[in-house]
Design a protein around this motif. Structure first.
Motif, PDB file in Angstrom:
ATOM      1  N   ILE A 145       0.850  -1.196   0.000  1.00 45.73           N
ATOM      2  CA  ILE A 145       0.000   0.000   0.000  1.00 45.73           C
ATOM      3  C   ILE A 145       0.885   1.244   0.000  1.00 45.73           C
ATOM      4  O   ILE A 145       1.846   1.329   0.753  1.00 45.73           O
ATOM      5  CB  ILE A 145      -0.923   0.046   1.239  1.00 45.73           C
ATOM      6  N   SER A 146       0.540   2.211  -0.848  1.00 41.31           N
ATOM      7  CA  SER A 146       1.174   3.535  -0.773  1.00 41.31           C
ATOM      8  C   SER A 146       0.066   4.545  -0.513  1.00 41.31           C
ATOM      9  O   SER A 146      -1.069   4.374  -0.960  1.00 41.31           O
ATOM     10  CB  SER A 146       1.930   3.868  -2.061  1.00 41.31           C
ATOM     11  N   CYS A 147       0.378   5.595   0.224  1.00 41.07           N
ATOM     12  CA  CYS A 147      -0.623   6.576   0.632  1.00 41.07           C
ATOM     13  C   CYS A 147      -0.312   7.960   0.082  1.00 41.07           C
ATOM     14  O   CYS A 147       0.851   8.308  -0.132  1.00 41.07           O
ATOM     15  CB  CYS A 147      -0.678   6.677   2.153  1.00 41.07           C
ATOM     16  N   LEU A 148      -1.372   8.715  -0.107  1.00 41.46           N
ATOM     17  CA  LEU A 148      -1.259  10.104  -0.530  1.00 41.46           C
ATOM     18  C   LEU A 148      -2.326  10.899   0.213  1.00 41.46           C
ATOM     19  O   LEU A 148      -3.487  10.481   0.270  1.00 41.46           O
ATOM     20  CB  LEU A 148      -1.487  10.215  -2.041  1.00 41.46           C
ATOM     21  N   LEU A 149      -1.949  12.016   0.829  1.00 37.61           N
ATOM     22  CA  LEU A 149      -2.916  12.908   1.474  1.00 37.61           C
ATOM     23  C   LEU A 149      -3.512  13.829   0.411  1.00 37.61           C
ATOM     24  O   LEU A 149      -2.778  14.476  -0.338  1.00 37.61           O
ATOM     25  CB  LEU A 149      -2.247  13.746   2.560  1.00 37.61           C
ATOM     26  N   VAL A 150      -4.840  13.850   0.358  1.00 39.09           N
ATOM     27  CA  VAL A 150      -5.551  14.624  -0.665  1.00 39.09           C
ATOM     28  C   VAL A 150      -6.740  15.316  -0.005  1.00 39.09           C
ATOM     29  O   VAL A 150      -7.352  14.752   0.911  1.00 39.09           O
ATOM     30  CB  VAL A 150      -6.077  13.677  -1.777  1.00 39.09           C
ATOM     31  N   ARG A 151      -7.080  16.510  -0.451  1.00 39.32           N
ATOM     32  CA  ARG A 151      -8.294  17.171   0.033  1.00 39.32           C
ATOM     33  C   ARG A 151      -9.491  16.294  -0.309  1.00 39.32           C
ATOM     34  O   ARG A 151      -9.604  15.784  -1.430  1.00 39.32           O
ATOM     35  CB  ARG A 151      -8.465  18.539  -0.612  1.00 39.32           C
ATOM     36  N   ALA A 152     -10.398  16.104   0.636  1.00 42.44           N
ATOM     37  CA  ALA A 152     -11.556  15.223   0.436  1.00 42.44           C
ATOM     38  C   ALA A 152     -12.373  15.647  -0.788  1.00 42.44           C
ATOM     39  O   ALA A 152     -12.880  14.798  -1.532  1.00 42.44           O
ATOM     40  CB  ALA A 152     -12.434  15.221   1.681  1.00 42.44           C
ATOM     41  N   GLN A 153     -12.472  16.940  -1.031  1.00 46.40           N
ATOM     42  CA  GLN A 153     -13.247  17.452  -2.166  1.00 46.40           C
ATOM     43  C   GLN A 153     -12.646  17.050  -3.509  1.00 46.40           C
ATOM     44  O   GLN A 153     -13.329  17.027  -4.521  1.00 46.40           O
ATOM     45  CB  GLN A 153     -13.345  18.983  -2.118  1.00 46.40           C
ATOM     46  N   GLU A 154     -11.357  16.744  -3.540  1.00 49.46           N
ATOM     47  CA  GLU A 154     -10.679  16.403  -4.787  1.00 49.46           C
ATOM     48  C   GLU A 154     -10.445  14.900  -4.956  1.00 49.46           C
ATOM     49  O   GLU A 154      -9.945  14.451  -5.984  1.00 49.46           O
ATOM     50  CB  GLU A 154      -9.332  17.122  -4.848  1.00 49.46           C
ATOM     51  N   MET A 155     -10.811  14.113  -3.943  1.00 50.54           N
ATOM     52  CA  MET A 155     -10.522  12.678  -3.940  1.00 50.54           C
ATOM     53  C   MET A 155     -11.089  11.961  -5.162  1.00 50.54           C
ATOM     54  O   MET A 155     -10.405  11.147  -5.790  1.00 50.54           O
ATOM     55  CB  MET A 155     -11.081  12.045  -2.662  1.00 50.54           C
ATOM     56  N   SER A 156     -12.326  12.249  -5.517  1.00 51.65           N
ATOM     57  CA  SER A 156     -12.956  11.536  -6.640  1.00 51.65           C
ATOM     58  C   SER A 156     -12.219  11.776  -7.956  1.00 51.65           C
ATOM     59  O   SER A 156     -12.129  10.869  -8.793  1.00 51.65           O
ATOM     60  CB  SER A 156     -14.425  11.935  -6.779  1.00 51.65           C
ATOM     61  N   ARG A 157     -11.676  12.954  -8.140  1.00 51.94           N
ATOM     62  CA  ARG A 157     -10.911  13.238  -9.368  1.00 51.94           C
ATOM     63  C   ARG A 157      -9.645  12.383  -9.460  1.00 51.94           C
ATOM     64  O   ARG A 157      -9.306  11.888 -10.520  1.00 51.94           O
ATOM     65  CB  ARG A 157     -10.523  14.710  -9.435  1.00 51.94           C
ATOM     66  N   TYR A 158      -8.967  12.227  -8.323  1.00 51.42           N
ATOM     67  CA  TYR A 158      -7.748  11.420  -8.308  1.00 51.42           C
ATOM     68  C   TYR A 158      -8.048   9.944  -8.585  1.00 51.42           C
ATOM     69  O   TYR A 158      -7.285   9.261  -9.252  1.00 51.42           O
ATOM     70  CB  TYR A 158      -7.016  11.563  -6.971  1.00 51.42           C
ATOM     71  N   VAL A 159      -9.180   9.462  -8.063  1.00 51.03           N
ATOM     72  CA  VAL A 159      -9.576   8.073  -8.319  1.00 51.03           C
ATOM     73  C   VAL A 159     -10.024   7.927  -9.774  1.00 51.03           C
ATOM     74  O   VAL A 159      -9.647   6.973 -10.450  1.00 51.03           O
ATOM     75  CB  VAL A 159     -10.688   7.627  -7.346  1.00 51.03           C
ATOM     76  N   GLU A 160     -10.799   8.883 -10.269  1.00 50.33           N
ATOM     77  CA  GLU A 160     -11.294   8.819 -11.640  1.00 50.33           C
ATOM     78  C   GLU A 160     -10.163   8.795 -12.665  1.00 50.33           C
ATOM     79  O   GLU A 160     -10.198   8.029 -13.629  1.00 50.33           O
ATOM     80  CB  GLU A 160     -12.209  10.017 -11.926  1.00 50.33           C
TER      81      GLU A 160
ATOM     82  N   ASP B 196      -6.088   4.344  -6.508  1.00 51.74           N
ATOM     83  CA  ASP B 196      -6.965   3.194  -6.697  1.00 51.74           C
ATOM     84  C   ASP B 196      -8.182   3.293  -5.791  1.00 51.74           C
ATOM     85  O   ASP B 196      -9.266   2.802  -6.112  1.00 51.74           O
ATOM     86  CB  ASP B 196      -6.233   1.884  -6.369  1.00 51.74           C
ATOM     87  N   LEU B 197      -7.999   3.921  -4.631  1.00 51.11           N
ATOM     88  CA  LEU B 197      -9.028   3.989  -3.605  1.00 51.11           C
ATOM     89  C   LEU B 197      -8.865   5.288  -2.854  1.00 51.11           C
ATOM     90  O   LEU B 197      -7.752   5.696  -2.539  1.00 51.11           O
ATOM     91  CB  LEU B 197      -8.853   2.807  -2.638  1.00 51.11           C
ATOM     92  N   GLY B 198      -9.975   5.939  -2.547  1.00 55.32           N
ATOM     93  CA  GLY B 198      -9.908   7.165  -1.785  1.00 55.32           C
ATOM     94  C   GLY B 198     -11.015   7.215  -0.742  1.00 55.32           C
ATOM     95  O   GLY B 198     -12.149   6.861  -1.028  1.00 55.32           O
ATOM     96  N   LEU B 199     -10.675   7.616   0.456  1.00 52.38           N
ATOM     97  CA  LEU B 199     -11.638   7.749   1.530  1.00 52.38           C
ATOM     98  C   LEU B 199     -12.029   9.211   1.650  1.00 52.38           C
ATOM     99  O   LEU B 199     -11.185  10.103   1.580  1.00 52.38           O
ATOM    100  CB  LEU B 199     -11.042   7.263   2.847  1.00 52.38           C
ATOM    101  N   THR B 200     -13.315   9.448   1.853  1.00 52.65           N
ATOM    102  CA  THR B 200     -13.802  10.805   2.015  1.00 52.65           C
ATOM    103  C   THR B 200     -15.017  10.782   2.931  1.00 52.65           C
ATOM    104  O   THR B 200     -15.489   9.718   3.314  1.00 52.65           O
ATOM    105  CB  THR B 200     -14.104  11.437   0.641  1.00 52.65           C
ATOM    106  N   GLY B 201     -15.537  11.917   3.295  1.00 50.42           N
ATOM    107  CA  GLY B 201     -16.644  11.984   4.221  1.00 50.42           C
ATOM    108  C   GLY B 201     -17.992  11.927   3.543  1.00 50.42           C
ATOM    109  O   GLY B 201     -18.110  11.902   2.326  1.00 50.42           O
ATOM    110  N   LYS B 202     -19.002  11.900   4.362  1.00 44.24           N
ATOM    111  CA  LYS B 202     -20.380  11.876   3.885  1.00 44.24           C
ATOM    112  C   LYS B 202     -20.970  13.271   4.077  1.00 44.24           C
ATOM    113  O   LYS B 202     -20.788  13.901   5.103  1.00 44.24           O
ATOM    114  CB  LYS B 202     -21.168  10.861   4.713  1.00 44.24           C
ATOM    115  N   GLU B 203     -21.661  13.743   3.072  1.00 44.37           N
ATOM    116  CA  GLU B 203     -22.300  15.068   3.189  1.00 44.37           C
ATOM    117  C   GLU B 203     -23.672  14.962   3.749  1.00 44.37           C
ATOM    118  O   GLU B 203     -24.363  14.021   3.624  1.00 44.37           O
ATOM    119  CB  GLU B 203     -22.368  15.716   1.801  1.00 44.37           C
TER     120      GLU B 203
END
Length: 71
Positions: free
Chosen positions: A44-59, A64-71
């Motif tokens: 596993i390798s990790c990258l810190l990303v703003r939650a608002q931008e996580m989906s773009r990095y996965v897309e 490969d996988l990004g964790l984010t919060g629920k609105e």
């Protein structure tokens, strides 16, 4: 060996995400100035990303996988 690229949310969700992984048996350590936390798993390798931008990095395949919060 294939490495899972994991996105961890930077900011308010950061600590709770690291704690979640700790409960699951992984240890994530990081310096507040670095965007590349260390995890005690060679697959596993990790990258810190703003939650608002996580989906773009996965897309676009940066992560490969990004964790984010629920609105």
């Amino acid at each position: 060996m294939s490495i899972l690229k994991l996105g961890i949310p930077k900011g308010s969700l950061e600590t709770s995400t690291v704690d979640l992984f700790k409960k699951a048996g992984w240890r994530i350590t990081y310096d507040s100035r670095s965007y590349f936390p260390d995890i005690d798993d060679d697959e596993i390798s990790c990258l810190l990303v703003r939650a608002q931008e996580m989906s773009r990095y996965v897309e676009d395949g940066t992560l490969d996988l990004g964790l984010t919060g629920k609105e």
